[in-house]
Design a protein around this motif. Structure first.
Motif, PDB file in Angstrom:
ATOM      1  N   ILE A  44     -27.120  30.009  14.432  1.00 38.46           N
ATOM      2  CA  ILE A  44     -27.880  29.466  14.058  1.00 38.46           C
ATOM      3  C   ILE A  44     -29.529  29.186  15.138  1.00 38.46           C
ATOM      4  CG2 ILE A  44     -27.917  29.342  12.091  1.00 38.46           C
ATOM      5  CD1 ILE A  44     -27.975  26.185  12.165  1.00 38.46           C
ATOM      6  N   GLY A  62     -32.115  30.394  11.436  1.00 38.94           N
ATOM      7  CA  GLY A  62     -31.364  29.621  10.290  1.00 38.94           C
ATOM      8  C   GLY A  62     -32.633  28.408  10.572  1.00 38.94           C
ATOM      9  N   THR A  63     -32.262  27.671   9.893  1.00 41.81           N
ATOM     10  CA  THR A  63     -33.120  26.313  10.107  1.00 41.81           C
ATOM     11  C   THR A  63     -31.643  24.907  10.110  1.00 41.81           C
ATOM     12  OG1 THR A  63     -33.089  25.849   7.905  1.00 41.81           O
ATOM     13  CG2 THR A  63     -34.847  26.704   8.910  1.00 41.81           C
ATOM     14  N   SER A  64     -30.871  25.111  10.333  1.00 44.01           N
ATOM     15  CA  SER A  64     -30.320  24.146  10.066  1.00 44.01           C
ATOM     16  C   SER A  64     -29.451  23.676  11.605  1.00 44.01           C
ATOM     17  CB  SER A  64     -28.580  24.574   9.234  1.00 44.01           C
ATOM     18  OG  SER A  64     -27.534  22.990   9.889  1.00 44.01           O
ATOM     19  N   PRO A  99     -31.563  24.997   0.605  1.00 43.15           N
ATOM     20  CA  PRO A  99     -31.469  24.903   1.918  1.00 43.15           C
ATOM     21  C   PRO A  99     -32.197  22.935   2.491  1.00 43.15           C
ATOM     22  CG  PRO A  99     -32.230  26.450   1.776  1.00 43.15           C
ATOM     23  CD  PRO A  99     -32.412  26.291   0.747  1.00 43.15           C
ATOM     24  N   VAL A 133     -26.262  29.418  -0.387  1.00 38.93           N
ATOM     25  CA  VAL A 133     -26.453  28.488   0.726  1.00 38.93           C
ATOM     26  C   VAL A 133     -25.032  27.956   1.404  1.00 38.93           C
ATOM     27  CG1 VAL A 133     -26.034  26.402  -0.592  1.00 38.93           C
ATOM     28  CG2 VAL A 133     -27.890  26.408   1.390  1.00 38.93           C
ATOM     29  N   LEU A 179     -27.967  24.592   4.016  1.00 39.94           N
ATOM     30  CA  LEU A 179     -28.492  23.949   5.689  1.00 39.94           C
ATOM     31  C   LEU A 179     -29.118  25.522   5.185  1.00 39.94           C
ATOM     32  CD1 LEU A 179     -24.796  23.446   7.268  1.00 39.94           C
ATOM     33  CD2 LEU A 179     -26.713  21.772   6.868  1.00 39.94           C
ATOM     34  N   ASP A 180     -28.907  26.279   5.414  1.00 38.11           N
ATOM     35  CA  ASP A 180     -29.055  27.859   5.361  1.00 38.11           C
ATOM     36  C   ASP A 180     -28.975  28.115   4.175  1.00 38.11           C
ATOM     37  OD1 ASP A 180     -30.966  27.320   7.433  1.00 38.11           O
ATOM     38  OD2 ASP A 180     -29.432  27.277   8.641  1.00 38.11           O
ATOM     39  N   ARG A 181     -30.162  29.175   4.008  1.00 36.16           N
ATOM     40  CA  ARG A 181     -29.695  29.825   3.351  1.00 36.16           C
ATOM     41  C   ARG A 181     -28.476  31.257   3.599  1.00 36.16           C
ATOM     42  NH1 ARG A 181     -33.348  33.247   0.172  1.00 36.16           N
ATOM     43  NH2 ARG A 181     -34.407  34.080   1.704  1.00 36.16           N
ATOM     44  N   VAL A 208     -26.193  34.103   7.852  1.00 41.19           N
ATOM     45  CA  VAL A 208     -26.861  33.578   7.720  1.00 41.19           C
ATOM     46  C   VAL A 208     -28.945  34.210   7.622  1.00 41.19           C
ATOM     47  CG1 VAL A 208     -29.581  31.490   8.615  1.00 41.19           C
ATOM     48  CG2 VAL A 208     -26.882  31.845   8.922  1.00 41.19           C
ATOM     49  N   GLU A 227     -35.445  33.259   7.481  1.00 37.19           N
ATOM     50  CA  GLU A 227     -36.727  32.169   6.543  1.00 37.19           C
ATOM     51  C   GLU A 227     -37.848  33.640   7.640  1.00 37.19           C
ATOM     52  OE1 GLU A 227     -36.317  31.104   4.304  1.00 37.19           O
ATOM     53  OE2 GLU A 227     -34.620  30.464   3.763  1.00 37.19           O
ATOM     54  N   TRP A 232     -38.288  23.382   0.772  1.00 41.42           N
ATOM     55  CA  TRP A 232     -37.514  23.320  -0.358  1.00 41.42           C
ATOM     56  C   TRP A 232     -37.990  22.713  -1.000  1.00 41.42           C
ATOM     57  CZ3 TRP A 232     -35.441  27.977  -0.994  1.00 41.42           C
ATOM     58  CH2 TRP A 232     -34.969  29.133  -0.672  1.00 41.42           C
TER      59      TRP A 232
END
Length: 181
Positions: A9, A15-17, A37, A86, A108-110, A129, A132, A181
């Motif tokens: 990620i 990803g955003t995590s 998330p 998720v 954390l992430d989709r 992942v 987004e 979110w």
């Protein structure tokens, strides 16, 4: 569009995590509660299979896949869960004397379930992942400010004391997805 990298990620938009999302995850099916998330979800885990899943998640890779069931009364998970869920970490854990485990999951992430790889002792699946699609610009900044303004008004109405501290914390958030979110 950036092609998602399985198990990684670190690429922008993938990803955003901050916690790495492994390619293979244990799968925890949820009855009806949806986890997003950055959100948190308290769950009561019963049964040896699911308690083992939580125990191994906490002591191992620390991430699991949470997918909501389409029809909670049907037990067959293979075709009974939505394909997008998720990735979640166990933020808190409490073991009760009756064997039940209370957990607080942190989204954390989709993720998308690509393939179920194991069914025993609990389900595991290959996941990807879901990136987004966020394009920075004046419209996104306007939406972020609007949401922040709405939050400030509602928060102040419900808690007139101590609102300034919370306001400062929310203004420091620059990631637009945290507001979504």
């Amino acid at each position: 569009m950036v092609e998602p990298q399985l198990g990684s990620i670190t690429q922008p938009g993938v990803g955003t995590s901050e916690l790495p999302i492994p390619e293979l995850l244990p799968i925890l099916p949820g009855e009806s509660a949806v986890l997003f998330p950055f959100g948190v979800l308290p769950l009561s885990i019963k049964g040896e299979k699911w308690t083992r899943l939580i125990n191994e998640t906490v002591t191992g890779q620390r991430v699991l896949g949470y997918f909501v069931k389409r029809e909670p009364e049907r037990e067959g998970v293979l075709d009974n869960i939505y394909e997008v869920g998720v990735a979640a970490s166990v933020a808190r854990l409490l073991r009760l004397p009756d064997g039940t485990v209370q957990v607080l999951l942190q989204g954390l992430d989709r993720i998308r379930l690509l393939q179920l790889t194991e069914t025993e002792p609990y389900r595991r699946g290959r996941v990807q992942v879901v990136p987004e699609d966020v394009t920075a610009g004046p419209e996104l900044e306007a939406l972020r400010r609007t949401v922040l303004d709405m939050f400030q008004r509602k928060y102040y109405e419900s808690r007139p004391r101590g609102w300034l501290h919370r306001l400062r914390k929310t203004r420091r958030i620059r990631d637009a997805l945290r507001y979504v979110w």
